[in-house]
Design a protein around this motif. Structure first.
Motif, PDB file in Angstrom:
ATOM      1  N   GLY A 180     -37.313-120.601  14.521  1.00 48.29           N
ATOM      2  CA  GLY A 180     -38.111-121.445  15.410  1.00 48.29           C
ATOM      3  C   GLY A 180     -38.131-120.853  16.802  1.00 48.29           C
ATOM      4  N   LYS A 181     -37.762-121.658  17.796  1.00 47.17           N
ATOM      5  CA  LYS A 181     -37.741-121.130  19.159  1.00 47.17           C
ATOM      6  C   LYS A 181     -36.328-120.750  19.606  1.00 47.17           C
ATOM      7  CE  LYS A 181     -37.141-125.370  21.782  1.00 47.17           C
ATOM      8  NZ  LYS A 181     -37.536-126.069  22.984  1.00 47.17           N
ATOM      9  N   ASN A 182     -35.321-120.970  18.776  1.00 44.84           N
ATOM     10  CA  ASN A 182     -33.940-120.684  19.162  1.00 44.84           C
ATOM     11  C   ASN A 182     -33.341-119.528  18.372  1.00 44.84           C
ATOM     12  OD1 ASN A 182     -33.805-122.674  21.093  1.00 44.84           O
ATOM     13  ND2 ASN A 182     -32.933-124.192  19.722  1.00 44.84           N
ATOM     14  N   TRP A 183     -32.321-118.942  18.962  1.00 49.40           N
ATOM     15  CA  TRP A 183     -31.513-117.915  18.312  1.00 49.40           C
ATOM     16  C   TRP A 183     -30.153-118.528  17.997  1.00 49.40           C
ATOM     17  CZ3 TRP A 183     -32.683-112.715  17.338  1.00 49.40           C
ATOM     18  CH2 TRP A 183     -33.935-112.285  17.773  1.00 49.40           C
ATOM     19  N   TYR A 184     -29.579-118.141  16.867  1.00 52.31           N
ATOM     20  CA  TYR A 184     -28.277-118.659  16.449  1.00 52.31           C
ATOM     21  C   TYR A 184     -27.368-117.496  16.076  1.00 52.31           C
ATOM     22  CZ  TYR A 184     -30.955-122.952  15.941  1.00 52.31           C
ATOM     23  OH  TYR A 184     -31.762-124.022  16.179  1.00 52.31           O
ATOM     24  N   LYS A 185     -26.095-117.676  16.358  1.00 48.99           N
ATOM     25  CA  LYS A 185     -25.104-116.679  15.960  1.00 48.99           C
ATOM     26  C   LYS A 185     -23.850-117.427  15.544  1.00 48.99           C
ATOM     27  CE  LYS A 185     -24.694-112.727  18.069  1.00 48.99           C
ATOM     28  NZ  LYS A 185     -24.366-111.613  18.969  1.00 48.99           N
ATOM     29  N   ASP A 186     -23.299-117.048  14.390  1.00 50.06           N
ATOM     30  CA  ASP A 186     -22.062-117.644  13.911  1.00 50.06           C
ATOM     31  C   ASP A 186     -20.905-116.707  14.214  1.00 50.06           C
ATOM     32  OD1 ASP A 186     -23.270-119.904  12.935  1.00 50.06           O
ATOM     33  OD2 ASP A 186     -23.462-119.147  10.892  1.00 50.06           O
ATOM     34  N   VAL A 187     -19.804-117.287  14.685  1.00 50.69           N
ATOM     35  CA  VAL A 187     -18.579-116.541  14.933  1.00 50.69           C
ATOM     36  C   VAL A 187     -17.489-117.195  14.098  1.00 50.69           C
ATOM     37  CG1 VAL A 187     -16.898-115.815  16.653  1.00 50.69           C
ATOM     38  CG2 VAL A 187     -19.308-115.982  17.275  1.00 50.69           C
ATOM     39  N   GLU A 188     -17.001-116.461  13.115  1.00 53.72           N
ATOM     40  CA  GLU A 188     -15.987-116.995  12.211  1.00 53.72           C
ATOM     41  C   GLU A 188     -14.612-116.493  12.670  1.00 53.72           C
ATOM     42  OE1 GLU A 188     -15.095-116.467   7.553  1.00 53.72           O
ATOM     43  OE2 GLU A 188     -17.171-116.932   8.093  1.00 53.72           O
ATOM     44  N   PHE A 189     -13.642-117.386  12.677  1.00 61.25           N
ATOM     45  CA  PHE A 189     -12.287-117.028  13.074  1.00 61.25           C
ATOM     46  C   PHE A 189     -11.429-116.886  11.819  1.00 61.25           C
ATOM     47  CE2 PHE A 189     -14.144-118.824  16.825  1.00 61.25           C
ATOM     48  CZ  PHE A 189     -13.672-117.995  17.826  1.00 61.25           C
ATOM     49  N   LYS A 190     -10.828-115.704  11.656  1.00 63.36           N
ATOM     50  CA  LYS A 190     -10.060-115.395  10.451  1.00 63.36           C
ATOM     51  C   LYS A 190      -8.721-116.132  10.469  1.00 63.36           C
ATOM     52  CE  LYS A 190     -11.452-110.795  11.146  1.00 63.36           C
ATOM     53  NZ  LYS A 190     -11.050-109.428  11.246  1.00 63.36           N
ATOM     54  N   GLN A 191      -8.426-116.792   9.372  1.00 66.55           N
ATOM     55  CA  GLN A 191      -7.146-117.457   9.172  1.00 66.55           C
ATOM     56  C   GLN A 191      -6.514-116.862   7.923  1.00 66.55           C
ATOM     57  OE1 GLN A 191      -5.713-119.633  11.126  1.00 66.55           O
ATOM     58  NE2 GLN A 191      -7.164-121.064  11.977  1.00 66.55           N
ATOM     59  N   GLY A 192      -5.258-116.508   7.989  1.00 67.97           N
ATOM     60  CA  GLY A 192      -4.571-115.947   6.832  1.00 67.97           C
ATOM     61  C   GLY A 192      -4.864-114.471   6.668  1.00 67.97           C
ATOM     62  N   ILE A 193      -4.098-113.846   5.816  1.00 71.32           N
ATOM     63  CA  ILE A 193      -4.252-112.422   5.550  1.00 71.32           C
ATOM     64  C   ILE A 193      -4.909-112.281   4.187  1.00 71.32           C
ATOM     65  CG2 ILE A 193      -3.051-110.225   5.308  1.00 71.32           C
ATOM     66  CD1 ILE A 193      -0.740-111.453   6.917  1.00 71.32           C
ATOM     67  N   ASP A 194      -6.088-111.651   4.149  1.00 75.10           N
ATOM     68  CA  ASP A 194      -6.747-111.467   2.854  1.00 75.10           C
ATOM     69  C   ASP A 194      -6.013-110.405   2.038  1.00 75.10           C
ATOM     70  OD1 ASP A 194      -7.497-109.187   4.174  1.00 75.10           O
ATOM     71  OD2 ASP A 194      -9.647-109.476   3.966  1.00 75.10           O
ATOM     72  N   SER A 195      -6.270-110.367   0.745  1.00 73.15           N
ATOM     73  CA  SER A 195      -5.484-109.518  -0.160  1.00 73.15           C
ATOM     74  C   SER A 195      -5.644-108.037   0.150  1.00 73.15           C
ATOM     75  CB  SER A 195      -5.863-109.800  -1.610  1.00 73.15           C
ATOM     76  OG  SER A 195      -7.217-109.484  -1.834  1.00 73.15           O
ATOM     77  N   LEU A 196      -6.829-107.599   0.537  1.00 73.23           N
ATOM     78  CA  LEU A 196      -7.045-106.180   0.842  1.00 73.23           C
ATOM     79  C   LEU A 196      -6.233-105.751   2.067  1.00 73.23           C
ATOM     80  CD1 LEU A 196      -8.646-103.670  -0.013  1.00 73.23           C
ATOM     81  CD2 LEU A 196     -10.404-104.366   1.613  1.00 73.23           C
ATOM     82  N   THR A 197      -6.264-106.562   3.123  1.00 71.97           N
ATOM     83  CA  THR A 197      -5.492-106.266   4.323  1.00 71.97           C
ATOM     84  C   THR A 197      -3.998-106.339   4.029  1.00 71.97           C
ATOM     85  OG1 THR A 197      -7.261-107.218   5.658  1.00 71.97           O
ATOM     86  CG2 THR A 197      -5.148-106.898   6.740  1.00 71.97           C
ATOM     87  N   ALA A 198      -3.588-107.309   3.205  1.00 67.71           N
ATOM     88  CA  ALA A 198      -2.172-107.447   2.859  1.00 67.71           C
ATOM     89  C   ALA A 198      -1.673-106.220   2.103  1.00 67.71           C
ATOM     90  CB  ALA A 198      -1.953-108.703   2.030  1.00 67.71           C
ATOM     91  N   LYS A 199      -2.462-105.729   1.157  1.00 66.95           N
ATOM     92  CA  LYS A 199      -2.063-104.540   0.403  1.00 66.95           C
ATOM     93  C   LYS A 199      -1.962-103.324   1.318  1.00 66.95           C
ATOM     94  CE  LYS A 199      -4.012-106.068  -3.975  1.00 66.95           C
ATOM     95  NZ  LYS A 199      -5.073-105.870  -4.964  1.00 66.95           N
ATOM     96  N   LYS A 200      -2.929-103.199   2.228  1.00 69.59           N
ATOM     97  CA  LYS A 200      -2.919-102.080   3.173  1.00 69.59           C
ATOM     98  C   LYS A 200      -1.694-102.157   4.089  1.00 69.59           C
ATOM     99  CE  LYS A 200      -5.925-101.521   6.703  1.00 69.59           C
ATOM    100  NZ  LYS A 200      -7.236-101.390   7.354  1.00 69.59           N
ATOM    101  N   LEU A 201      -1.355-103.370   4.524  1.00 70.19           N
ATOM    102  CA  LEU A 201      -0.210-103.576   5.403  1.00 70.19           C
ATOM    103  C   LEU A 201       1.104-103.275   4.678  1.00 70.19           C
ATOM    104  CD1 LEU A 201       0.622-104.517   8.220  1.00 70.19           C
ATOM    105  CD2 LEU A 201       0.620-106.845   7.374  1.00 70.19           C
TER     106      LEU A 201
END
Length: 160
Positions: free
Chosen positions: A86-107
């Motif tokens: 429409g006439k507006n712009w939108y942006k979503d900002v998601e805040f990460k909670q917890g450690i996902d499995s890929l990051t946990a394995k890498k860590l």
């Protein structure tokens, strides 16, 4: 046997305060006068809306500043693409909670690569690190703080 947990959490009260402060700052800024621009927080996702894409970028700067003032790490943000509707712009900002499995394995792999006498195990959305010496655990904490995993980590439940 000494141990501690590695977690990735955001204080939701401080996040709410940062969003509220950002909305107050929008109301007082001259360049946002007579402009429909708001910050909305639902669960752990902030929705930014403005009349122009450039204003969204200015709002991101406002949000980052207020997050820093409230002690919320900006690395926890996952910024989505701007959407024009429409006439507006939108942006979503998601805040990460917890450690996902890929990051946990890498860590866990990188902790083992440090050749310290500790064991790291994934337990849901946290990682438990155990070792015989407290000094080894403190070295792990110092190393994780200096490494860049693109996500903020906290250390809790330290036991001797």
């Amino acid at each position: 046997m000494p141990s501690f947990d590695i977690v990735s959490e955001i204080d939701s009260v401080e996040l709410r305060n940062a969003i509220d402060n950002s909305n107050r700052e929008l109301a007082t800024r001259f360049d946002f006068r007579n402009v429909e621009a708001t910050f909305d927080l639902k669960e752990s996702t902030a929705k930014l809306s403005a009349e122009d894409d450039f204003q969204l970028n200015q709002m991101m700067d406002i949000l980052r500043g207020n997050l820093a003032k409230r002690g919320v790490d900006a690395n926890a943000m996952e910024i989505k693409d701007a959407i024009h509707s429409g006439k507006n712009w939108y942006k979503d900002v998601e805040f990460k909670q917890g450690i996902d499995s890929l990051t946990a394995k890498k860590l866990v792999k990188s902790i083992k690569d440090q050749k310290l006498k500790v064991q790291a195990s994934i337990q849901g959305e946290k990682i438990r690190v155990t070792g015989k010496k407290r000094d080894d655990l403190q070295q792990v904490i110092a190393w994780i703080k200096s490494a860049d995993f693109e996500q903020p980590f906290q250390f809790n439940n330290f036991r001797d």
